[in-house]
Design a protein around this motif. Structure first.
Motif, PDB file in Angstrom:
ATOM      1  N   ASN A  21       0.842  -1.196   0.000  1.00  0.00           N
ATOM      2  CA  ASN A  21       0.000   0.000   0.000  1.00  0.00           C
ATOM      3  C   ASN A  21       0.876   1.244   0.000  1.00  0.00           C
ATOM      4  OD1 ASN A  21      -0.319  -1.288   2.851  1.00  0.00           O
ATOM      5  ND2 ASN A  21      -1.000   0.759   3.307  1.00  0.00           N
ATOM      6  N   ASP A  22       0.685   2.177   0.888  1.00  0.00           N
ATOM      7  CA  ASP A  22       1.291   3.513   0.768  1.00  0.00           C
ATOM      8  C   ASP A  22       2.765   3.565   0.371  1.00  0.00           C
ATOM      9  OD1 ASP A  22      -1.044   3.605   2.244  1.00  0.00           O
ATOM     10  OD2 ASP A  22      -0.148   4.605   3.977  1.00  0.00           O
ATOM     11  N   GLN A  38       4.630   0.399   2.120  1.00  0.00           N
ATOM     12  CA  GLN A  38       3.923  -0.492   3.033  1.00  0.00           C
ATOM     13  C   GLN A  38       3.832  -1.854   2.367  1.00  0.00           C
ATOM     14  OE1 GLN A  38       2.062   0.430   6.427  1.00  0.00           O
ATOM     15  NE2 GLN A  38       4.151   1.081   6.024  1.00  0.00           N
ATOM     16  N   TRP A  46      -3.326  -7.204   2.911  1.00  0.00           N
ATOM     17  CA  TRP A  46      -2.732  -6.413   3.978  1.00  0.00           C
ATOM     18  C   TRP A  46      -2.462  -7.301   5.185  1.00  0.00           C
ATOM     19  CZ3 TRP A  46      -3.512  -4.693   9.014  1.00  0.00           C
ATOM     20  CH2 TRP A  46      -2.787  -3.546   9.383  1.00  0.00           C
ATOM     21  N   PHE A  78       4.407   1.046  10.104  1.00  0.00           N
ATOM     22  CA  PHE A  78       3.426   1.778   9.315  1.00  0.00           C
ATOM     23  C   PHE A  78       4.110   2.904   8.531  1.00  0.00           C
ATOM     24  CE2 PHE A  78      -1.163   1.011  11.060  1.00  0.00           C
ATOM     25  CZ  PHE A  78      -1.028  -0.343  10.844  1.00  0.00           C
ATOM     26  N   SER A  79       3.284   3.753   7.927  1.00  0.00           N
ATOM     27  CA  SER A  79       3.822   4.759   6.997  1.00  0.00           C
ATOM     28  C   SER A  79       4.664   5.838   7.670  1.00  0.00           C
ATOM     29  CB  SER A  79       2.677   5.403   6.223  1.00  0.00           C
ATOM     30  OG  SER A  79       2.179   4.464   5.304  1.00  0.00           O
ATOM     31  N   ARG A 149      -0.422   8.900  13.354  1.00  0.00           N
ATOM     32  CA  ARG A 149       0.535   8.207  12.481  1.00  0.00           C
ATOM     33  C   ARG A 149       0.933   8.982  11.219  1.00  0.00           C
ATOM     34  NH1 ARG A 149      -4.417   5.137  12.079  1.00  0.00           N
ATOM     35  NH2 ARG A 149      -5.375   5.343  10.027  1.00  0.00           N
ATOM     36  N   ASP A 150       1.802   8.344  10.467  1.00  0.00           N
ATOM     37  CA  ASP A 150       2.252   8.761   9.134  1.00  0.00           C
ATOM     38  C   ASP A 150       3.057  10.067   9.160  1.00  0.00           C
ATOM     39  OD1 ASP A 150       0.649   6.574   8.596  1.00  0.00           O
ATOM     40  OD2 ASP A 150      -1.007   7.737   7.759  1.00  0.00           O
ATOM     41  N   GLU A 201      -5.086  10.712   6.973  1.00  0.00           N
ATOM     42  CA  GLU A 201      -3.884   9.890   6.929  1.00  0.00           C
ATOM     43  C   GLU A 201      -2.841  10.528   6.010  1.00  0.00           C
ATOM     44  OE1 GLU A 201      -5.623   5.427   7.527  1.00  0.00           O
ATOM     45  OE2 GLU A 201      -5.712   6.114   5.467  1.00  0.00           O
ATOM     46  N   TRP A 283      -8.853   1.651  -0.665  1.00  0.00           N
ATOM     47  CA  TRP A 283      -9.145   0.699   0.418  1.00  0.00           C
ATOM     48  C   TRP A 283     -10.480  -0.005   0.238  1.00  0.00           C
ATOM     49  CZ3 TRP A 283      -5.604  -1.495   2.902  1.00  0.00           C
ATOM     50  CH2 TRP A 283      -4.449  -0.826   3.285  1.00  0.00           C
TER      51      TRP A 283
HETATM   52  C1  FRU Z   1      -3.022   4.602   4.747  1.00  0.00           C
HETATM   53  C2  FRU Z   1      -2.663   3.809   5.989  1.00  0.00           C
HETATM   54  C3  FRU Z   1      -1.778   4.631   6.896  1.00  0.00           C
HETATM   55  C4  FRU Z   1      -1.057   3.589   7.693  1.00  0.00           C
HETATM   56  C5  FRU Z   1      -0.879   2.494   6.686  1.00  0.00           C
HETATM   57  C6  FRU Z   1      -0.946   1.114   7.246  1.00  0.00           C
HETATM   58  O1  FRU Z   1      -3.330   3.838   3.653  1.00  0.00           O
HETATM   59  O2  FRU Z   1      -3.845   3.420   6.652  1.00  0.00           O
HETATM   60  O3  FRU Z   1      -2.472   5.580   7.671  1.00  0.00           O
HETATM   61  O4  FRU Z   1       0.149   4.048   8.214  1.00  0.00           O
HETATM   62  O5  FRU Z   1      -1.901   2.654   5.714  1.00  0.00           O
HETATM   63  O6  FRU Z   1      -0.592   0.161   6.303  1.00  0.00           O
END
Ligand code: FRU
Length: 477
Positions: A21-22, A38, A46, A78-79, A149-150, A201, A283
């Protein structure tokens, strides 16, 4: 086998196997653009997050590298972002790469204290080949905010300190630090402004010049609550004084109206050139799209600029110029008249079936670009004059039944006021990216036909003139 790779894009990055993902930790160093992402290497859905790693010299040809960050006793990874610590503020070494990421701790999550996400560091002194987690992690503990986060970190020259832009539930919180290790809260943004249909996010904050004036752009991804359902990225243009972000306008704008551009952020350490890349999925269905060995690809890297339309300032996106080097001979056609339909499929014979199509209309009229195969499957991309909208219609695009919201028409308002439309389509196996009016309106969407779309037609209900139609197939290596 070939069959398995049916939807593998040619020049968009996708992981060899497993889930992605990200985009994370995007940073440029000594001629190499690093992309971390990710990643669940063990399954195409996931799961426990790692930071995968890929590199490119030209933003087009990618090489996947060994996994950079593995889960540890503090949590999964995570991100987050990465910076080049030129002046050794953190003490890991001059020019060390420092990754600032979120640790996600599933055990703490069970306790429902809301303290399960916190920010940590890792560093590399060999240009990203090997990484060491900082022994003092976490560097930013969680005060009890469920979504925390992120972190996206950048150097702020005026105040000579690091600024962290962090997603905190449905706001953005800014922090500062002299050394990447001690962080103090500066301010919060987001109450009563922007879209709030989901959690905020993956933010990003960066400056851009427009008409000689420096503005700050704040990107905020939101899931769900996007303009066409599920995940999308909104942006704000305003000012940042080293402490507080103040937007110029109140309305919500989207960097990309398509269903498939999420969690995008910009590369660090590229000077005044601001290069963005997003995760090309949503998502709403990312875990069930019909690929098996791997899931997801990224968008084409895009250069971001600010453009004035009337007295308003908009963010615009264009494919990076490096993409031009991948183009084979161009079919340049001028003054093309389309009376109901014109077929360009012959021009795609013996090509990679991936291409850039650049059009300029003479006037503002309805038209449709049809990507199709002989199974009757199609994706329609076009402009609707009455609604003043661009659209991508994937309702008959092949495999669509893996999720009920996938088969639909995705729309975006036109921003530009010009009386002719300029449009670039970038097509790569299972995606189309539409950049209209020099990137003022963008739509990115994926699709899964049962056979490759080898037909390309221009259609219009009435006779329409194109000043220019350029078709450039991409090289297959
Ligand atoms: C966004 C997210 C982030 C998180 C990550 C987890 O797509 O939900 O906020 O860090 O993916 O995989």
């Amino acid at each position: 086998t070939l069959k398995k790779e049916q939807y593998r894009p040619l020049f968009h990055f996708s992981p060899k196997k497993g889930w992605m993902n990200d985009p994370n930790g995007m940073v440029y160093l000594n001629g190499t653009y690093h992309l971390f992402f990710q990643h669940n290497p063990d399954s195409a859905v996931w799961g426990p997050m790692h930071w995968g790693h890929a590199t490119t010299k030209d933003l087009i040809h990618w090489e996947e590298q060994p996994i950079a960050l593995y889960p540890d006793s503090l949590g999964t990874i995570f991100s987050g972002s990465a910076v080049v610590d030129k002046d050794n503020t953190a003490g890991f070494g001059a020019n060390a790469l420092v990754a600032i990421f979120t640790h996600h701790n599933a055990e703490i999550e069970q306790k429902k204290t809301g303290k399960h996400q916190y920010q940590s560091l890792a560093y590399s002194t060999d240009e990203g080949k090997t990484w060491t987690k900082y022994a003092g992690n976490p560097v930013l503990p969680n005060p009890g905010i469920w979504d925390f986060r992120d972190p996206k970190v950048r150097w702020h020259e005026e105040t000579k300190r690091w600024i962290m832009t962090l997603a905190t539930k449905q706001t953005i919180t800014f922090y500062s630090s002299p050394n990447l290790k001690q962080w103090s809260k500066l301010s919060e943004f987001g109450e009563g402004i922007g879209a709030h249909g989901g959690v905020w996010e993956c933010p990003d904050l960066f400056p851009l010049i427009v008409d000689g004036e420096r503005k700050w752009v704040l990107l905020v991804s939101i899931n769900p609550g996007g303009p066409n359902g599920g995940s999308a990225t909104q942006y704000f243009v305003g000012n940042f004084d080293g402490k507080t972000f103040k937007p110029d306008k109140k309305e919500t704008r989207w960097i990309d109206y398509g269903a498939d551009d999420y969690a995008g952020v910009t590369w660090s350490n590229t000077g005044n050139r601001i290069i963005f890349l997003g995760w090309m999925s949503n998502w709403q269905y990312a875990n069930v799209v019909p690929t098996t060995a791997w899931r997801s690809a990224n968008t084409i890297p895009r250069e971001l600029t600010l453009k004035r339309v009337g007295d308003e300032v908009f963010l615009s996106s264009a494919p990076v110029k490096e993409l031009n080097d991948l183009k084979t001979k161009m079919e340049e056609m001028t003054n093309v008249t389309v009376a109901s339909e014109k077929d360009f499929s012959d021009l795609l014979k013996n090509t990679s079936m991936t291409y850039s199509l650049d059009l300029t209309t003479a006037n503002l009229d309805d038209f449709t670009v049809q990507l199709a195969n002989d199974l009757g499957e199609q994706v329609l991309v076009g402009y609707d004059k009455q609604q003043n909208q661009f659209y991508v219609d994937r309702s008959q695009s092949g495999k669509t039944d893996f999720e009920s919201g996938f088969a639909k028409r995705i729309v975006a308002p036109r921003v530009a006021k010009d009386t002719s439309i300029e449009l670039t389509l970038v097509v790569d196996v299972n995606s189309v990216e539409l950049f209209a009016d020099k990137g003022l309106t963008v739509l990115t969407d994926i699709f899964f036909p049962n056979r490759v779309f080898d037909k390309l037609r221009l259609k219009s209900p009435e006779k329409i003139e194109f000043k220019r139609v350029n078709l450039s197939p991409f090289k297959s290596n």
